[in-house]
Design a protein around this motif. Structure first.
Motif, PDB file in Angstrom:
ATOM      1  N   LEU A   1     -66.649 -87.174  18.049  1.00  0.00           N
ATOM      2  CA  LEU A   1     -67.118 -88.087  16.930  1.00  0.00           C
ATOM      3  C   LEU A   1     -68.570 -88.751  17.452  1.00  0.00           C
ATOM      4  N   LEU A   2     -69.715 -88.670  16.493  1.00  0.00           N
ATOM      5  CA  LEU A   2     -70.973 -89.198  16.646  1.00  0.00           C
ATOM      6  C   LEU A   2     -70.962 -90.275  15.737  1.00  0.00           C
ATOM      7  N   VAL A   3     -71.219 -91.407  16.298  1.00  0.00           N
ATOM      8  CA  VAL A   3     -71.661 -92.523  15.533  1.00  0.00           C
ATOM      9  C   VAL A   3     -73.202 -93.194  15.931  1.00  0.00           C
ATOM     10  N   VAL A   4     -73.882 -92.864  14.578  1.00  0.00           N
ATOM     11  CA  VAL A   4     -75.254 -93.360  14.608  1.00  0.00           C
ATOM     12  C   VAL A   4     -75.357 -94.665  14.129  1.00  0.00           C
ATOM     13  N   MET A   5     -75.888 -95.606  14.919  1.00  0.00           N
ATOM     14  CA  MET A   5     -75.935 -97.215  14.645  1.00  0.00           C
ATOM     15  C   MET A   5     -77.349 -97.315  13.634  1.00  0.00           C
ATOM     16  N   GLY A   6     -77.326 -98.828  13.237  1.00  0.00           N
ATOM     17  CA  GLY A   6     -78.317 -99.178  12.566  1.00  0.00           C
ATOM     18  C   GLY A   6     -79.654 -99.481  13.368  1.00  0.00           C
ATOM     19  N   GLY A   7     -80.457-100.020  12.621  1.00  0.00           N
ATOM     20  CA  GLY A   7     -81.854-100.561  13.240  1.00  0.00           C
ATOM     21  C   GLY A   7     -82.988-100.968  12.243  1.00  0.00           C
ATOM     22  N   PRO A   8     -84.216-101.714  12.686  1.00  0.00           N
ATOM     23  CA  PRO A   8     -84.833-101.950  11.552  1.00  0.00           C
ATOM     24  C   PRO A   8     -85.914-100.796  10.989  1.00  0.00           C
ATOM     25  N   GLN A   9     -85.592 -99.533  11.970  1.00  0.00           N
ATOM     26  CA  GLN A   9     -86.534 -98.568  11.459  1.00  0.00           C
ATOM     27  C   GLN A   9     -86.084 -97.976  10.234  1.00  0.00           C
ATOM     28  N   SER A  10     -86.782 -96.886   9.656  1.00  0.00           N
ATOM     29  CA  SER A  10     -86.245 -96.015   8.684  1.00  0.00           C
ATOM     30  C   SER A  10     -86.596 -94.582   9.153  1.00  0.00           C
ATOM     31  N   PRO A  11     -85.740 -93.784   8.420  1.00  0.00           N
ATOM     32  CA  PRO A  11     -85.989 -92.111   8.629  1.00  0.00           C
ATOM     33  C   PRO A  11     -87.491 -91.911   8.746  1.00  0.00           C
ATOM     34  N   SER A  12     -88.190 -92.583   7.898  1.00  0.00           N
ATOM     35  CA  SER A  12     -89.903 -92.258   7.840  1.00  0.00           C
ATOM     36  C   SER A  12     -90.643 -92.883   9.139  1.00  0.00           C
ATOM     37  N   THR A  13     -89.789 -93.580  10.044  1.00  0.00           N
ATOM     38  CA  THR A  13     -90.756 -94.130  10.943  1.00  0.00           C
ATOM     39  C   THR A  13     -91.244 -93.205  11.911  1.00  0.00           C
ATOM     40  N   SER A  14     -92.576 -93.244  12.308  1.00  0.00           N
ATOM     41  CA  SER A  14     -93.025 -92.209  13.145  1.00  0.00           C
ATOM     42  C   SER A  14     -92.708 -92.720  14.646  1.00  0.00           C
ATOM     43  N   LEU A  15     -92.990 -91.678  15.609  1.00  0.00           N
ATOM     44  CA  LEU A  15     -93.028 -92.097  16.986  1.00  0.00           C
ATOM     45  C   LEU A  15     -94.381 -93.181  17.389  1.00  0.00           C
ATOM     46  N   ALA A  16     -95.256 -92.919  16.541  1.00  0.00           N
ATOM     47  CA  ALA A  16     -96.226 -93.720  16.973  1.00  0.00           C
ATOM     48  C   ALA A  16     -96.194 -95.282  16.494  1.00  0.00           C
ATOM     49  N   GLU A  17     -95.301 -95.382  15.428  1.00  0.00           N
ATOM     50  CA  GLU A  17     -94.953 -96.825  14.906  1.00  0.00           C
ATOM     51  C   GLU A  17     -93.505 -97.253  15.987  1.00  0.00           C
ATOM     52  N   CYS A  18     -93.005 -96.610  16.566  1.00  0.00           N
ATOM     53  CA  CYS A  18     -91.861 -96.914  17.354  1.00  0.00           C
ATOM     54  C   CYS A  18     -91.614 -95.782  18.265  1.00  0.00           C
ATOM     55  N   PRO A  19     -92.259 -95.972  19.505  1.00  0.00           N
ATOM     56  CA  PRO A  19     -92.162 -94.766  20.465  1.00  0.00           C
ATOM     57  C   PRO A  19     -90.710 -94.515  21.126  1.00  0.00           C
ATOM     58  N   HIS A  20     -89.711 -95.480  20.911  1.00  0.00           N
ATOM     59  CA  HIS A  20     -88.389 -95.029  21.344  1.00  0.00           C
ATOM     60  C   HIS A  20     -87.551 -94.506  20.241  1.00  0.00           C
ATOM     61  N   PHE A  21     -87.952 -94.079  19.007  1.00  0.00           N
ATOM     62  CA  PHE A  21     -87.142 -93.605  17.985  1.00  0.00           C
ATOM     63  C   PHE A  21     -87.664 -92.418  17.556  1.00  0.00           C
ATOM     64  N   ASP A  22     -86.819 -91.490  17.644  1.00  0.00           N
ATOM     65  CA  ASP A  22     -87.373 -89.935  17.202  1.00  0.00           C
ATOM     66  C   ASP A  22     -86.422 -89.477  16.225  1.00  0.00           C
ATOM     67  N   ALA A  23     -86.878 -89.785  15.040  1.00  0.00           N
ATOM     68  CA  ALA A  23     -86.130 -89.502  13.791  1.00  0.00           C
ATOM     69  C   ALA A  23     -85.822 -88.056  13.647  1.00  0.00           C
ATOM     70  N   ALA A  24     -86.622 -87.066  13.813  1.00  0.00           N
ATOM     71  CA  ALA A  24     -86.431 -85.618  13.700  1.00  0.00           C
ATOM     72  C   ALA A  24     -85.374 -85.313  14.857  1.00  0.00           C
ATOM     73  N   ALA A  25     -85.556 -85.905  16.040  1.00  0.00           N
ATOM     74  CA  ALA A  25     -84.353 -85.421  17.086  1.00  0.00           C
ATOM     75  C   ALA A  25     -83.114 -86.000  16.684  1.00  0.00           C
ATOM     76  N   GLU A  26     -83.019 -87.167  16.208  1.00  0.00           N
ATOM     77  CA  GLU A  26     -81.710 -87.610  15.695  1.00  0.00           C
ATOM     78  C   GLU A  26     -81.098 -86.654  14.519  1.00  0.00           C
ATOM     79  N   CYS A  27     -81.879 -86.300  13.655  1.00  0.00           N
ATOM     80  CA  CYS A  27     -81.452 -85.478  12.583  1.00  0.00           C
ATOM     81  C   CYS A  27     -81.032 -84.267  12.924  1.00  0.00           C
ATOM     82  N   ALA A  28     -81.717 -83.698  14.113  1.00  0.00           N
ATOM     83  CA  ALA A  28     -81.598 -82.468  14.521  1.00  0.00           C
ATOM     84  C   ALA A  28     -79.871 -82.441  15.354  1.00  0.00           C
TER      85      ALA A  28
END
Length: 258
Positions: free
Chosen positions: A48-75
């Motif tokens: 079971l994979l549980v992906v939690m919330g956060g103030p980011q959005s799926p369109s937030t870039s690594l430049a905007e939030c270096p610890h959040f990689d939306a593409a990697a999480e989607c993969a």
């Protein structure tokens, strides 16, 4: 059962999800990405994979939030879906789940912070995983966006302020825009992290201020979440799933799981 949590911020804690794992004797592992902990390399070893919330959005870039990689999480999400794993996305996690399946997130008609009822749709009432939710259930919220809908998605529940509170994306794959995992401790962390935001939002219709947030009871909501998770974990493993191949996040088709 092996449950893996992806946690984006310290104040977006798993709360009742983690309590369920502990109470049922399951195993928990974590990717605390705000501490730069890595995501799993594959779906292997995850039930079971549980992906939690956060103030980011799926369109937030690594430049905007270096610890959040939306593409990697989607993969990772797409791999788990394709492998027939159970997946639950919460708030931002629900939006990432939709995006991983080819459905971009959208703005919710209203910002919701606090406890307000959700209402089950006909699809929700027909889904046995929500058998004890009733027609209406008070749950917690803290969001301004909502998940996108794939062609096969079913809306399980909505609220007066948001038309997509729980989304069924297929066998054992669900997005929760609402926060049924909130506990008093989690709410306190969110209040501490959001003082300016709450003050700026003032008396908006679906926004509660700290005193009201602290007065909300979460116990009944948590128990309904436990029931859902029990039924989700007992459901047969999906034999075939579809995942978006756009952007190279996952296979468009998978054969029978042996």
């Amino acid at each position: 059962m092996k449950v893996h949590f992806v946690i984006h911020e310290s104040f977006e804690a798993p709360g009742a999800y983690e309590a369920w794992v502990r109470d049922r004797g399951h195993q928990a592992s974590y990717s605390r990405v705000y501490q730069y902990e890595p995501l799993p390399q594959s779906a292997d070893g995850i039930d079971l994979l549980v992906v939690m919330g956060g103030p980011q959005s799926p369109s937030t870039s690594l430049a905007e939030c270096p610890h959040f990689d939306a593409a990697a999480e989607c993969a990772l999400i797409a791999q788990c879906v394709a492998a027939g794993k159970a997946v639950v996305g919460v708030c931002l996690g629900a939006q990432l789940l939709g995006a991983a399946l080819g459905a971009p997130h959208e703005r919710s008609p209203h910002r919701e912070i606090g406890q307000f009822p959700i209402m089950l749709t006909a699809d929700g009432k027909a889904n046995d995983k929500f058998a004890d939710f009733g027609s209406s259930l008070p749950v917690d919220h803290w969001h301004g966006d909502m998940p996108g809908l794939t062609p096969d998605a079913k809306v399980i529940a909505f609220s007066e302020g948001c038309p997509r509170q729980i989304v069924d994306y297929g066998d054992r794959v669900y997005g929760f825009q609402c926060h049924m995992e909130f506990t008093p401790q989690v709410v306190e962390r969110l209040i501490a992290a959001s003082e300016r935001e709450l003050a700026a939002l003032g008396t908006q219709r679906f926004v509660q201020q700290p005193a009201a947030l602290r007065a909300n009871d979460h116990g009944a909501m948590n128990q309904k979440l436990f029931g859902f998770l029990d039924r989700l974990s007992a459901a047969p493993r999906a034999r075939c799933r579809r995942a978006s191949s756009a952007r190279g996040w996952g296979p468009s088709w998978c054969g029978p799981i042996r």
